[in-house]
Design a protein around this motif. Structure first.
Motif, PDB file in Angstrom:
ATOM      1  N   LEU A 153       0.725  -1.009  -0.072  1.00  0.00           N
ATOM      2  CA  LEU A 153       0.062  -0.259   0.276  1.00  0.00           C
ATOM      3  C   LEU A 153       0.917   1.027   0.318  1.00  0.00           C
ATOM      4  O   LEU A 153       2.382   1.713   0.598  1.00  0.00           O
ATOM      5  CB  LEU A 153      -0.943   0.278   1.184  1.00  0.00           C
ATOM      6  CG  LEU A 153      -1.685  -0.936   1.528  1.00  0.00           C
ATOM      7  CD1 LEU A 153      -2.436  -1.104   2.409  1.00  0.00           C
ATOM      8  CD2 LEU A 153      -2.929  -1.040   0.323  1.00  0.00           C
ATOM      9  N   HIS A 154       0.365   2.358  -0.683  1.00  0.00           N
ATOM     10  CA  HIS A 154       1.250   3.243  -1.065  1.00  0.00           C
ATOM     11  C   HIS A 154       0.548   4.106  -0.177  1.00  0.00           C
ATOM     12  O   HIS A 154      -0.810   4.643   0.008  1.00  0.00           O
ATOM     13  CB  HIS A 154       1.272   4.070  -1.939  1.00  0.00           C
ATOM     14  CG  HIS A 154       2.200   5.243  -2.325  1.00  0.00           C
ATOM     15  ND1 HIS A 154       3.385   4.932  -2.190  1.00  0.00           N
ATOM     16  CD2 HIS A 154       2.200   6.114  -2.648  1.00  0.00           C
ATOM     17  CE1 HIS A 154       4.456   6.050  -2.625  1.00  0.00           C
ATOM     18  NE2 HIS A 154       2.866   6.827  -2.791  1.00  0.00           N
ATOM     19  N   PHE A 155       1.267   5.473   0.469  1.00  0.00           N
ATOM     20  CA  PHE A 155       0.753   6.686   1.848  1.00  0.00           C
ATOM     21  C   PHE A 155       1.437   7.422   1.938  1.00  0.00           C
ATOM     22  O   PHE A 155       2.513   6.992   2.142  1.00  0.00           O
ATOM     23  CB  PHE A 155       0.715   5.082   3.635  1.00  0.00           C
ATOM     24  CG  PHE A 155       0.206   6.157   4.132  1.00  0.00           C
ATOM     25  CD1 PHE A 155      -1.709   5.821   4.695  1.00  0.00           C
ATOM     26  CD2 PHE A 155       0.582   7.220   5.294  1.00  0.00           C
ATOM     27  CE1 PHE A 155      -1.706   6.362   5.968  1.00  0.00           C
ATOM     28  CE2 PHE A 155       0.071   7.763   6.156  1.00  0.00           C
ATOM     29  CZ  PHE A 155      -0.998   7.732   6.606  1.00  0.00           C
ATOM     30  N   ASP A 156       0.632   8.271   1.139  1.00  0.00           N
ATOM     31  CA  ASP A 156       1.124   9.756   0.703  1.00  0.00           C
ATOM     32  C   ASP A 156       1.196  10.733   1.987  1.00  0.00           C
ATOM     33  O   ASP A 156      -0.060  11.137   2.267  1.00  0.00           O
ATOM     34  CB  ASP A 156       0.808  10.221  -0.644  1.00  0.00           C
ATOM     35  CG  ASP A 156       0.829   9.590  -1.820  1.00  0.00           C
ATOM     36  OD1 ASP A 156       1.788   9.822  -2.233  1.00  0.00           O
ATOM     37  OD2 ASP A 156      -0.244   9.164  -2.161  1.00  0.00           O
ATOM     38  N   VAL A 157       1.867  11.386   2.692  1.00  0.00           N
ATOM     39  CA  VAL A 157       2.351  12.309   2.979  1.00  0.00           C
ATOM     40  C   VAL A 157       2.489  13.748   2.804  1.00  0.00           C
ATOM     41  O   VAL A 157       3.680  13.618   2.076  1.00  0.00           O
ATOM     42  CB  VAL A 157       3.372  11.558   4.813  1.00  0.00           C
ATOM     43  CG1 VAL A 157       2.693  12.844   5.738  1.00  0.00           C
ATOM     44  CG2 VAL A 157       2.696  10.789   4.653  1.00  0.00           C
ATOM     45  N   ILE A 183       5.572   4.695   3.155  1.00  0.00           N
ATOM     46  CA  ILE A 183       5.613   5.545   3.961  1.00  0.00           C
ATOM     47  C   ILE A 183       6.065   6.864   2.350  1.00  0.00           C
ATOM     48  O   ILE A 183       7.123   7.077   2.844  1.00  0.00           O
ATOM     49  CB  ILE A 183       5.632   6.385   4.852  1.00  0.00           C
ATOM     50  CG1 ILE A 183       4.738   5.023   5.940  1.00  0.00           C
ATOM     51  CG2 ILE A 183       4.945   7.768   5.363  1.00  0.00           C
ATOM     52  CD1 ILE A 183       3.922   4.616   6.280  1.00  0.00           C
ATOM     53  N   HIS A 184       5.176   8.020   1.424  1.00  0.00           N
ATOM     54  CA  HIS A 184       5.808   8.485   0.563  1.00  0.00           C
ATOM     55  C   HIS A 184       5.940   9.865   1.185  1.00  0.00           C
ATOM     56  O   HIS A 184       4.742  10.545   1.331  1.00  0.00           O
ATOM     57  CB  HIS A 184       4.987   7.955  -1.300  1.00  0.00           C
ATOM     58  CG  HIS A 184       5.122   9.692  -1.421  1.00  0.00           C
ATOM     59  ND1 HIS A 184       5.046   9.374  -3.108  1.00  0.00           N
ATOM     60  CD2 HIS A 184       6.796   9.735  -1.608  1.00  0.00           C
ATOM     61  CE1 HIS A 184       5.783  10.909  -3.412  1.00  0.00           C
ATOM     62  NE2 HIS A 184       6.720  10.691  -2.678  1.00  0.00           N
ATOM     63  N   MET A 185       7.055  10.112   1.513  1.00  0.00           N
ATOM     64  CA  MET A 185       6.983  11.781   2.313  1.00  0.00           C
ATOM     65  C   MET A 185       6.979  12.856   1.736  1.00  0.00           C
ATOM     66  O   MET A 185       8.194  13.170   1.582  1.00  0.00           O
ATOM     67  CB  MET A 185       8.191  10.873   3.788  1.00  0.00           C
ATOM     68  CG  MET A 185       8.343  10.125   4.778  1.00  0.00           C
ATOM     69  SD  MET A 185       7.051  10.842   6.100  1.00  0.00           S
ATOM     70  CE  MET A 185       7.743  11.878   6.402  1.00  0.00           C
ATOM     71  N   MET A 186       6.594  14.053   1.356  1.00  0.00           N
ATOM     72  CA  MET A 186       6.267  14.698   0.524  1.00  0.00           C
ATOM     73  C   MET A 186       6.574  15.839   1.768  1.00  0.00           C
ATOM     74  O   MET A 186       5.746  16.204   1.855  1.00  0.00           O
ATOM     75  CB  MET A 186       5.318  14.898  -0.804  1.00  0.00           C
ATOM     76  CG  MET A 186       5.847  13.734  -1.997  1.00  0.00           C
ATOM     77  SD  MET A 186       4.329  13.851  -2.508  1.00  0.00           S
ATOM     78  CE  MET A 186       3.114  12.248  -1.315  1.00  0.00           C
ATOM     79  N   VAL A 187       7.598  15.979   2.724  1.00  0.00           N
ATOM     80  CA  VAL A 187       7.762  16.685   3.727  1.00  0.00           C
ATOM     81  C   VAL A 187       9.345  17.361   3.667  1.00  0.00           C
ATOM     82  O   VAL A 187      10.274  16.054   3.109  1.00  0.00           O
ATOM     83  CB  VAL A 187       7.064  14.902   4.928  1.00  0.00           C
ATOM     84  CG1 VAL A 187       7.748  16.210   6.634  1.00  0.00           C
ATOM     85  CG2 VAL A 187       6.082  15.083   4.580  1.00  0.00           C
ATOM     86  N   VAL A 215       7.493   3.598  -9.833  1.00  0.00           N
ATOM     87  CA  VAL A 215       7.130   5.348 -10.403  1.00  0.00           C
ATOM     88  C   VAL A 215       5.712   5.677 -10.055  1.00  0.00           C
ATOM     89  O   VAL A 215       5.101   4.786  -9.091  1.00  0.00           O
ATOM     90  CB  VAL A 215       7.119   4.652 -11.693  1.00  0.00           C
ATOM     91  CG1 VAL A 215       8.793   4.653 -12.248  1.00  0.00           C
ATOM     92  CG2 VAL A 215       5.989   3.249 -12.126  1.00  0.00           C
ATOM     93  N   ASP A 216       5.518   6.696  -9.435  1.00  0.00           N
ATOM     94  CA  ASP A 216       4.476   7.408  -9.149  1.00  0.00           C
ATOM     95  C   ASP A 216       4.133   8.300  -9.866  1.00  0.00           C
ATOM     96  O   ASP A 216       4.704   9.671 -10.068  1.00  0.00           O
ATOM     97  CB  ASP A 216       4.443   7.802  -7.402  1.00  0.00           C
ATOM     98  CG  ASP A 216       3.447   8.205  -6.771  1.00  0.00           C
ATOM     99  OD1 ASP A 216       2.908   7.686  -7.145  1.00  0.00           O
ATOM    100  OD2 ASP A 216       3.956   8.524  -6.052  1.00  0.00           O
ATOM    101  N   GLY A 217       2.702   8.419  -9.922  1.00  0.00           N
ATOM    102  CA  GLY A 217       2.259   9.665 -10.969  1.00  0.00           C
ATOM    103  C   GLY A 217       1.457   9.093 -12.515  1.00  0.00           C
ATOM    104  O   GLY A 217       2.670   8.919 -13.008  1.00  0.00           O
TER     105      GLY A 217
HETATM  106 ZN    ZN Z   1       3.222   8.998  -3.779  1.00  0.00          ZN
END
Ligand code: ZN
Ligand code: DX5
Length: 225
Positions: free
Chosen positions: A34-38, A67-71, A176-178
């Motif tokens: 599972l991909h979890f976007d933060v 955990i995809h940390m866009m932080v 890859v993502d998007g």
């Molecule tokens: Zn993502």
């Protein structure tokens, strides 16, 4: 020759009012993780979900959670995300002042450390780290929002990372993502991607989650596979 493809549905495209049902459904439909976007509203212009939601969903599934940390400076939160049940901690190279230290701070928690690249960041920034990194995440849209159009200009970056890994003899997972849908999945798989993260491509697939996951997984296969 085709290689093993893992499918990681992005919960950003799930029904947040019925998140438990969405998680159960994608697990039953054959998702691999599972991909979890933060998002922190600073590294990207949006805010999403965080630690309390991760704690709530962790008991619902056996799937590994990425955990995809866009932080900004994500490693500040590595321990808390690990304690809340994260398995893979994906940090952006652009968000870290000192990537090596951030990777170290992530690994001590026991999570797999993965490094993500925004579209404008070249693969070459990872050259010094390539033999010690297990997983990279190539953003194929500008991070921040689901449902955007795949940037085909990212394909050479995926190929370059595939070649860098071959040269160093490392077993690199390339996620890859998007904008990953069946047609774009075929292109990224052919370039060497091993994990396909997809939000709307899975949750909005017209024939249901199971067919959507299967279609993505086999998008790169030719009729002889
Ligand atoms: Zn993502
Ligand atoms: C965007 C997020 C993605 C997003 C992908 O910044 O990192 O994970 O959910 O959405 P789709 O697959 O719909 O482009």
């Amino acid at each position: 020759m085709s290689h093993q493809i893992n499918i990681s549905p992005s919960l950003l495209a799930a029904d947040f009012a019925h998140l438990a049902d969405s998680i159960e459904a994608v697990e039953q439909a054959g998702a691999d993780e599972l991909h979890f976007d933060v998002m922190d509203g600073l590294f990207v212009p949006n805010i999403t979900i965080g630690i309390p939601i991760l704690e709530a969903i962790r008991p619902l599934t056996k799937l590994p959670i990425d955990i995809h940390m866009m932080v900004t400076e994500p490693a500040r939160y590595a321990k808390q995300f690990a304690e809340a049940g994260g398995d893979i901690f994906t940090i952006h190279v652009e968000a870290c002042d000192d990537l090596e230290t951030s990777l170290g701070d992530t690994r001590v928690t026991g999570m797999v450390a993965a490094v993500s690249l925004k579209p404008d960041t070249p693969a070459s920034v990872l050259q010094p780290f390539i033999s010690s990194i297990e997983r990279v995440l190539v953003m194929t849209v500008e991070p921040g929002f689901g449902g955007q159009r795949f940037m085909s200009e990212m394909l050479p970056k995926i190929t370059e990372l595939t070649e860098m890994a071959h040269r160093t003899g490392t077993d690199l997972e390339i996620a890859v993502d998007g904008g990953i849908k069946v047609d774009t999945a075929r292109e990224v798989i052919n370039a060497g991607a091993t994990t396909l993260i997809s939000g709307t491509g899975v949750f909005d697939y017209p024939n249901g989650l199971k067919m959507g996951i299967k279609a993505l997984r086999h998008a790169g296969a030719n009729e002889h596979d």
